[in-house]
Motif scaffolding. Structure first.
Motif, PDB file in Angstrom:
ATOM      1  N   SER A 104       0.882  -1.513   0.616  1.00  0.00           N
ATOM      2  CA  SER A 104      -0.156   0.188  -0.066  1.00  0.00           C
ATOM      3  C   SER A 104       0.831   1.535  -0.143  1.00  0.00           C
ATOM      4  O   SER A 104       0.419   2.046  -0.788  1.00  0.00           O
ATOM      5  N   TRP A 105       1.710   1.468   1.034  1.00  0.00           N
ATOM      6  CA  TRP A 105       2.495   2.484   0.832  1.00  0.00           C
ATOM      7  C   TRP A 105       3.635   2.367  -0.532  1.00  0.00           C
ATOM      8  O   TRP A 105       3.720   3.922  -0.965  1.00  0.00           O
ATOM      9  N   ARG A 106       3.810   1.363  -1.202  1.00  0.00           N
ATOM     10  CA  ARG A 106       4.161   1.833  -2.929  1.00  0.00           C
ATOM     11  C   ARG A 106       4.027   2.574  -3.408  1.00  0.00           C
ATOM     12  O   ARG A 106       4.083   3.252  -4.697  1.00  0.00           O
ATOM     13  N   GLU A 107       2.201   2.092  -3.489  1.00  0.00           N
ATOM     14  CA  GLU A 107       1.296   2.144  -4.868  1.00  0.00           C
ATOM     15  C   GLU A 107       0.952   3.798  -4.400  1.00  0.00           C
ATOM     16  O   GLU A 107       0.872   4.553  -4.790  1.00  0.00           O
ATOM     17  N   THR A 108       1.363   4.219  -3.207  1.00  0.00           N
ATOM     18  CA  THR A 108       1.107   5.714  -2.780  1.00  0.00           C
ATOM     19  C   THR A 108       2.261   6.983  -3.007  1.00  0.00           C
ATOM     20  O   THR A 108       2.029   7.755  -3.419  1.00  0.00           O
ATOM     21  N   ILE A 109       4.105   5.888  -2.622  1.00  0.00           N
ATOM     22  CA  ILE A 109       4.822   6.617  -3.529  1.00  0.00           C
ATOM     23  C   ILE A 109       4.496   6.558  -5.557  1.00  0.00           C
ATOM     24  O   ILE A 109       5.076   7.777  -6.003  1.00  0.00           O
ATOM     25  N   ASP A 110       3.901   5.577  -5.934  1.00  0.00           N
ATOM     26  CA  ASP A 110       4.048   5.619  -7.178  1.00  0.00           C
ATOM     27  C   ASP A 110       2.688   6.569  -7.910  1.00  0.00           C
ATOM     28  O   ASP A 110       2.828   7.674  -8.832  1.00  0.00           O
ATOM     29  N   GLU A 111       1.560   7.091  -7.191  1.00  0.00           N
ATOM     30  CA  GLU A 111       0.435   8.559  -7.159  1.00  0.00           C
ATOM     31  C   GLU A 111       1.073   9.276  -6.595  1.00  0.00           C
ATOM     32  O   GLU A 111       1.344  10.288  -7.830  1.00  0.00           O
ATOM     33  N   ARG A 112       1.698   9.758  -5.380  1.00  0.00           N
ATOM     34  CA  ARG A 112       3.380  10.655  -5.818  1.00  0.00           C
ATOM     35  C   ARG A 112       4.301  10.774  -7.233  1.00  0.00           C
ATOM     36  O   ARG A 112       3.825  12.720  -7.120  1.00  0.00           O
ATOM     37  N   LEU A 113       4.956  10.221  -7.335  1.00  0.00           N
ATOM     38  CA  LEU A 113       5.625  10.104  -8.398  1.00  0.00           C
ATOM     39  C   LEU A 113       5.340  10.557  -9.670  1.00  0.00           C
ATOM     40  O   LEU A 113       5.665  10.507 -11.198  1.00  0.00           O
ATOM     41  N   GLY A 114       3.055   9.973  -9.699  1.00  0.00           N
ATOM     42  CA  GLY A 114       2.944   9.714 -11.041  1.00  0.00           C
ATOM     43  C   GLY A 114       2.963   8.861 -11.982  1.00  0.00           C
ATOM     44  O   GLY A 114       2.700   8.795 -13.009  1.00  0.00           O
ATOM     45  N   LEU A 115       3.831   7.375 -10.936  1.00  0.00           N
ATOM     46  CA  LEU A 115       3.928   6.427 -11.464  1.00  0.00           C
ATOM     47  C   LEU A 115       2.748   5.686 -11.452  1.00  0.00           C
ATOM     48  O   LEU A 115       2.495   4.508 -12.383  1.00  0.00           O
ATOM     49  N   HIS A 116       1.561   6.061 -10.702  1.00  0.00           N
ATOM     50  CA  HIS A 116       0.894   5.094 -10.922  1.00  0.00           C
ATOM     51  C   HIS A 116      -0.137   4.998 -12.236  1.00  0.00           C
ATOM     52  O   HIS A 116      -0.521   5.221 -12.306  1.00  0.00           O
ATOM     53  N   ALA A 117      -0.612   3.630 -12.758  1.00  0.00           N
ATOM     54  CA  ALA A 117      -1.701   3.107 -13.453  1.00  0.00           C
ATOM     55  C   ALA A 117      -2.831   3.488 -13.282  1.00  0.00           C
ATOM     56  O   ALA A 117      -3.267   3.468 -12.202  1.00  0.00           O
TER      57      ALA A 117
END
Length: 204
Positions: A191-204
């Protein structure tokens, strides 16, 4: 349905065993002393890249990653070993002294050791996901450990349970303990890695 479930179970068990054997092989390649850190980082890399696709987890790729990880893996590993050693020494000195104040100090030192170990697990995992400098990696791992106390507890309790089970079944040291620690950290921090991806604009 049952056959498919059993097949999935056996594949997961095989990946755990395979990664753990890779860990020992690469650790021995570094004569253990300078092999453990890079080996831990390597099995993290392999699982992050391929997860349970056991055919793609190859010795050739593992060896290449072990060589790439040699310096950083040792820096991370011996950094946490030095930290835990200093904390353990201070804890040894502290428990010799009675009193409420020193009981609080003992608790803080134990928590700091757990925190250091979890931060190390975060650093290994995050380094496998992102291309990041060592300084920024340590900052991100530190922030990640602070970001969610529940995740910290999950990783710490999971590792403690694995160590307890290993103490009861010594064969796991060869066939599963180290890879299961890394897989558990991977699962607990999703869940935390998904949060990081969202903040970096990497979340699909």
């Amino acid at each position: 349905m049952v056959g498919k479930a059993l097949e999935t179970l056996f594949i997961k068990i095989w990946v755990i065993v395979k990664l753990n054997l890779f860990f020992w092989l690469f650790s021995c390649c570094g004569l253990v002393v300078v092999g453990v850190g890079p080996a831990l980082k390597t099995i993290n890399d392999l699982f992050v890249r391929h997860e349970f696709d056991y055919k793609e987890i190859t010795l050739k790729e593992g060896w290449e990653r072990f060589k790439q990880n040699f310096i950083r893996g040792n820096i991370l590993f011996y950094g946490v070993i030095l930290l835990l050693g200093l904390l353990a020494y201070n804890l040894f000195l502290s428990v010799q002294i009675q009193g409420l104040l020193f009981l609080v100090v003992d608790f803080l030192l134990v928590f700091a050791m757990i925190y250091g170990l979890v931060t190390f697990q975060y650093a290994l995992l995050l380094d496998s996901f992102y291309e990041i400098g060592l300084k920024n990696l340590l900052k991100l791992a530190f922030i990640s450990t602070l970001s969610n106390f529940t995740n910290l507890l999950k990783i710490a309790i999971g590792i403690a349970v694995l160590l307890f089970v290993t103490w009861k079944f010594k064969g796991l040291i060869l066939f599963g303990t180290f890879s299961m620690m890394q897989l558990w950290s991977f699962t607990a921090t999703k869940s935390w890695r998904e949060t990081i991806d969202e903040r970096l604009g990497l979340h699909a």
